[in-house]
Design a protein around this motif. Structure first.
Motif, short mmCIF file in Angstrom:
data_model
loop_
_atom_site.label_atom_id
_atom_site.label_comp_id
_atom_site.label_asym_id
_atom_site.label_seq_id
_atom_site.Cartn_x
_atom_site.Cartn_y
_atom_site.Cartn_z
N GLU A 56 0.78 -1.02 0.35
CA GLU A 56 -0.29 0.02 -0.04
C GLU A 56 0.85 1.23 0.39
OE1 GLU A 56 -3.05 2.37 2.68
OE2 GLU A 56 -3.50 0.34 2.67
N ARG A 57 1.76 0.87 0.94
CA ARG A 57 2.79 2.76 0.59
C ARG A 57 3.59 2.78 -0.56
NH1 ARG A 57 5.85 2.82 6.50
NH2 ARG A 57 7.22 4.57 5.81
N ALA A 104 -0.75 1.00 -10.88
CA ALA A 104 -2.16 1.03 -10.84
C ALA A 104 -3.17 0.55 -11.62
CB ALA A 104 -2.28 2.57 -11.23
N VAL A 105 -2.34 0.03 -12.97
CA VAL A 105 -3.66 -0.92 -13.76
C VAL A 105 -3.46 -2.50 -12.95
CG1 VAL A 105 -3.88 -1.66 -16.10
CG2 VAL A 105 -3.89 0.52 -15.49
N ASN A 106 -1.85 -2.48 -12.79
CA ASN A 106 -2.25 -3.89 -12.31
C ASN A 106 -2.66 -3.66 -11.16
OD1 ASN A 106 -0.63 -3.57 -14.21
ND2 ASN A 106 1.66 -3.84 -13.43
N SER A 107 -2.93 -3.08 -9.84
CA SER A 107 -2.89 -3.30 -8.82
C SER A 107 -4.71 -3.60 -9.26
CB SER A 107 -3.06 -2.24 -8.07
OG SER A 107 -1.60 -2.43 -7.76
N GLY A 117 -9.61 -1.43 0.82
CA GLY A 117 -8.80 -0.94 0.90
C GLY A 117 -8.20 -0.33 -0.62
N ILE A 118 -7.00 -1.22 -1.40
CA ILE A 118 -6.83 -0.97 -2.23
C ILE A 118 -7.99 -0.04 -3.69
CG2 ILE A 118 -5.47 -1.99 -4.16
CD1 ILE A 118 -3.69 -1.94 -2.13
N ALA A 119 -8.57 -0.83 -3.66
CA ALA A 119 -10.09 -0.69 -4.62
C ALA A 119 -9.77 0.82 -4.04
CB ALA A 119 -11.24 -1.05 -3.98
N ALA A 120 -10.47 1.69 -2.72
CA ALA A 120 -10.38 2.64 -2.40
C ALA A 120 -9.71 3.48 -2.60
CB ALA A 120 -10.91 2.85 -1.33
N LEU A 121 -8.01 2.77 -1.79
CA LEU A 121 -6.95 4.49 -2.54
C LEU A 121 -6.77 4.26 -4.66
CD1 LEU A 121 -4.70 4.65 -1.45
CD2 LEU A 121 -3.38 2.55 -2.32
N LEU A 122 -7.28 3.60 -5.63
CA LEU A 122 -7.09 3.31 -6.98
C LEU A 122 -8.22 4.10 -7.07
CD1 LEU A 122 -6.89 -0.39 -7.05
CD2 LEU A 122 -5.01 1.86 -7.52
N ARG A 124 -9.82 7.00 -5.72
CA ARG A 124 -8.93 8.03 -5.09
C ARG A 124 -8.55 9.14 -6.40
NH1 ARG A 124 -9.87 5.64 0.23
NH2 ARG A 124 -7.39 6.35 0.34
N ASP A 125 -7.12 8.14 -6.58
CA ASP A 125 -6.04 7.88 -7.29
C ASP A 125 -6.86 8.88 -8.37
OD1 ASP A 125 -3.37 9.22 -7.69
OD2 ASP A 125 -3.75 7.44 -9.19
N GLY A 126 -7.62 7.94 -8.92
CA GLY A 126 -8.41 7.83 -10.16
C GLY A 126 -9.73 9.03 -10.91
N ASP A 127 -9.95 9.36 -9.33
CA ASP A 127 -10.23 10.62 -9.61
C ASP A 127 -9.66 11.78 -9.52
OD1 ASP A 127 -13.10 9.15 -8.94
OD2 ASP A 127 -13.41 9.67 -7.16
N ARG A 128 -8.86 11.70 -8.87
CA ARG A 128 -7.61 12.58 -9.30
C ARG A 128 -6.95 12.86 -10.40
NH1 ARG A 128 -2.66 12.49 -5.51
NH2 ARG A 128 -2.54 14.88 -6.52
N ARG A 129 -6.61 12.05 -10.71
CA ARG A 129 -6.87 11.98 -12.56
C ARG A 129 -7.40 12.83 -13.44
NH1 ARG A 129 -1.76 9.44 -12.91
NH2 ARG A 129 -2.20 9.08 -15.22
N VAL A 130 -8.74 12.08 -13.07
CA VAL A 130 -10.03 12.32 -14.40
C VAL A 130 -10.27 14.24 -14.44
CG1 VAL A 130 -12.73 11.89 -14.97
CG2 VAL A 130 -10.92 10.39 -14.24
#
Length: 190
Positions: A56-57, A104-107, A117-122, A124-130
């Protein structure tokens, strides 16, 4: 005087990020992490709660580096189509020292379906990118660089999906000419 623990942690997270990026979560053993980080097994587990914690880190570090670079590009003075072209070409022609594909895609494929937890992290980051892409596209529309009749949110999602697809294809060994043709075709949407 001993090196500060944070230095060792930062270096270990960076090395682990590359190991996970190359082999995936399941494909990276504790021994692989020891080899990549230069730390012994006990040092890894004394520094990080678990392999999952280290993953995760590492994923957060990846997001921090990659998403910050994307946001900086989207905030630049380049015309919007040039910003999008740059993003697509970064997927076609990644840095020489980077493993193929995208961590990120691999994850998203490997862990997100069964790790909330990983799904939520991804997510949030995807939302920032979009959001960063959408903002650049909307600015491009206001400047007349992209048709005002196009849906900026849909185009932003399209860019993310296209970059993800290019990353998966690259990881699978697809040749450069095909990856370039995908990026060139994607640019016709703009």
């Amino acid at each position: 005087m001993a090196r500060p623990r944070t230095f060792e942690e930062d270096r270990a997270v960076e090395a682990a990020m590359r190991a996970f990026w190359d082999a995936g979560y399941e494909g990276t053993s504790t021994q692989d992490l020891c080899a990549a980080t230069g730390l012994g097994r006990s040092s890894i587990y004394n520094t990080f709660d678990s392999k999952r914690d280290l993953y995760e880190r590492a994923l957060r570090r990846y997001h921090e580096e990659r998403t910050s670079a994307l946001i900086e590009l989207m905030d630049s003075d380049l015309p919007a189509p040039e910003k999008i072209r740059t993003v697509l070409w970064q997927a076609v022609d990644p840095q020489a020292d980077s493993p193929a594909g995208c961590l990120a895609v691999n994850s998203l494929v490997e862990l997100a379906p069964h790790d909330p937890g990983i799904a939520a992290l991804l997510r949030r980051d995807g939302d920032r990118r979009v959001a960063a892409l959408r903002g650049a596209i909307e600015l491009g529309q206001a400047r007349g660089e992209i048709g005002a009749d196009k849906d900026a949110q849909a185009l932003a999602h399209f860019v993310v999906a296209t970059v993800s697809g290019i990353s998966v294809a690259a990881r699978g060994g697809t040749g450069r000419a095909t990856l370039e043709s995908i990026a060139k075709t994607a640019m016709t949407a703009f």
